[in-house]
Write a protein that holds these residues in place. Structure first.
Motif, PDB file in Angstrom:
ATOM      1  N   ALA A 225       0.828  -1.199  -0.209  1.00 37.52           N
ATOM      2  CA  ALA A 225       0.049  -0.023  -0.114  1.00 37.52           C
ATOM      3  C   ALA A 225       0.938   1.026  -0.027  1.00 37.52           C
ATOM      4  O   ALA A 225       1.738   1.298   0.818  1.00 37.52           O
TER       5      ALA A 225
ATOM      6  N   SER B   2       2.197   4.552   0.789  1.00 32.62           N
ATOM      7  CA  SER B   2       1.931   5.453   2.209  1.00 32.62           C
ATOM      8  C   SER B   2       2.111   6.856   2.257  1.00 32.62           C
ATOM      9  O   SER B   2       1.394   7.590   2.733  1.00 32.62           O
ATOM     10  N   SER B   3       3.417   7.197   1.400  1.00 32.04           N
ATOM     11  CA  SER B   3       3.344   8.595   1.309  1.00 32.04           C
ATOM     12  C   SER B   3       4.333   8.892  -0.005  1.00 32.04           C
ATOM     13  O   SER B   3       4.749   8.096  -0.607  1.00 32.04           O
TER      14      SER B   3
ATOM     15  N   ASP C 254       3.954   0.831   2.735  1.00 28.43           N
ATOM     16  CA  ASP C 254       3.568   0.103   3.834  1.00 28.43           C
ATOM     17  C   ASP C 254       4.541   0.955   5.117  1.00 28.43           C
ATOM     18  O   ASP C 254       5.213   0.159   6.079  1.00 28.43           O
ATOM     19  N   HIS C 255       4.939   2.047   5.025  1.00 27.31           N
ATOM     20  CA  HIS C 255       5.638   3.027   6.007  1.00 27.31           C
ATOM     21  C   HIS C 255       7.043   2.833   6.219  1.00 27.31           C
ATOM     22  O   HIS C 255       7.587   3.548   6.795  1.00 27.31           O
TER      23      HIS C 255
ATOM     24  N   SER D 197      -1.400  12.571  -4.849  1.00 22.05           N
ATOM     25  CA  SER D 197      -1.551  12.128  -3.533  1.00 22.05           C
ATOM     26  C   SER D 197      -2.982  11.748  -3.245  1.00 22.05           C
ATOM     27  O   SER D 197      -3.215  11.225  -2.161  1.00 22.05           O
ATOM     28  N   ASN D 198      -3.679  11.614  -4.163  1.00 18.38           N
ATOM     29  CA  ASN D 198      -5.059  10.902  -3.813  1.00 18.38           C
ATOM     30  C   ASN D 198      -5.144   9.351  -4.392  1.00 18.38           C
ATOM     31  O   ASN D 198      -6.035   8.557  -3.920  1.00 18.38           O
ATOM     32  N   GLN D 199      -3.663   9.007  -4.373  1.00 21.18           N
ATOM     33  CA  GLN D 199      -3.438   7.299  -4.577  1.00 21.18           C
ATOM     34  C   GLN D 199      -2.840   6.815  -3.368  1.00 21.18           C
ATOM     35  O   GLN D 199      -2.732   5.863  -3.246  1.00 21.18           O
ATOM     36  N   ILE D 200      -2.633   7.687  -2.348  1.00 25.62           N
ATOM     37  CA  ILE D 200      -2.159   7.115  -0.955  1.00 25.62           C
ATOM     38  C   ILE D 200      -3.162   6.203  -0.352  1.00 25.62           C
ATOM     39  O   ILE D 200      -4.526   6.290  -0.565  1.00 25.62           O
ATOM     40  N   ASN D 201      -2.692   5.153  -0.032  1.00 29.27           N
ATOM     41  CA  ASN D 201      -3.527   3.775   0.441  1.00 29.27           C
ATOM     42  C   ASN D 201      -3.906   2.905  -0.300  1.00 29.27           C
ATOM     43  O   ASN D 201      -4.864   2.136  -0.061  1.00 29.27           O
ATOM     44  N   THR D 202      -3.569   3.164  -1.392  1.00 27.74           N
ATOM     45  CA  THR D 202      -4.081   2.305  -2.757  1.00 27.74           C
ATOM     46  C   THR D 202      -2.856   1.283  -3.103  1.00 27.74           C
ATOM     47  O   THR D 202      -1.615   1.596  -2.772  1.00 27.74           O
TER      48      THR D 202
END
Length: 131
Positions: free
Chosen positions: A71, A73-74, A83-84, A99-104
């Motif tokens: 995923a 993360s940033s 994954d951070h 930025s709208n793809q974060i967590n995808t």
């Protein structure tokens, strides 16, 4: 006459060493984007391998082309984090995600350049986003 042959031989040897050394130092850069990945792994499993046994994971992955699924993360310029804890430096011609793809979920192919055990982060470069 012997002295001239000796000088000529020494010059020939130096020239050969210089040519071989130059070709070794200035090799063509790898094209990670066109290479087949040596490993395809989930981000969570990838980082666990480094946390459990850093030396073994480094020997396995260092300088290898790897495709990682995880995923997003940033995003910070040409750096993407999955994954951070997995940092990717994008290739020069790669467009960073928005930025709208974060967590995808994403698949990123890159070359592993090492593990920072102080921050517990894996770093990869020449990354291309596959999906």
């Amino acid at each position: 006459m012997k002295k001239k042959k000796l000088i000529f031989s020494a010059i020939a040897i130096i020239a050969i060493v210089a040519i071989v050394g130059y070709n070794y130092i200035y090799q063509d850069h790898r094209d990670i984007q066109s290479e087949k990945p040596a490993y395809t792994v989930k981000a969570s499993n990838f980082i666990k391998e480094f946390q459990v046994n850093e030396a073994e994971a480094t020997a396995k992955y260092l300088n290898k082309t790897i495709e990682i699924e995880g995923a997003l993360s940033s995003i910070d310029g040409n750096t993407v984090v999955v994954d951070h804890v997995i940092f990717f430096a994008l290739s020069e011609n790669e467009t960073p995600p928005t930025s709208n793809q974060i967590n995808t979920p994403v698949q990123i192919k890159a070359r592993c350049i090492g593990y920072d055990n102080l921050l517990e982060e894996v770093k990869l470069d020449q990354a291309t986003i596959r999906k």
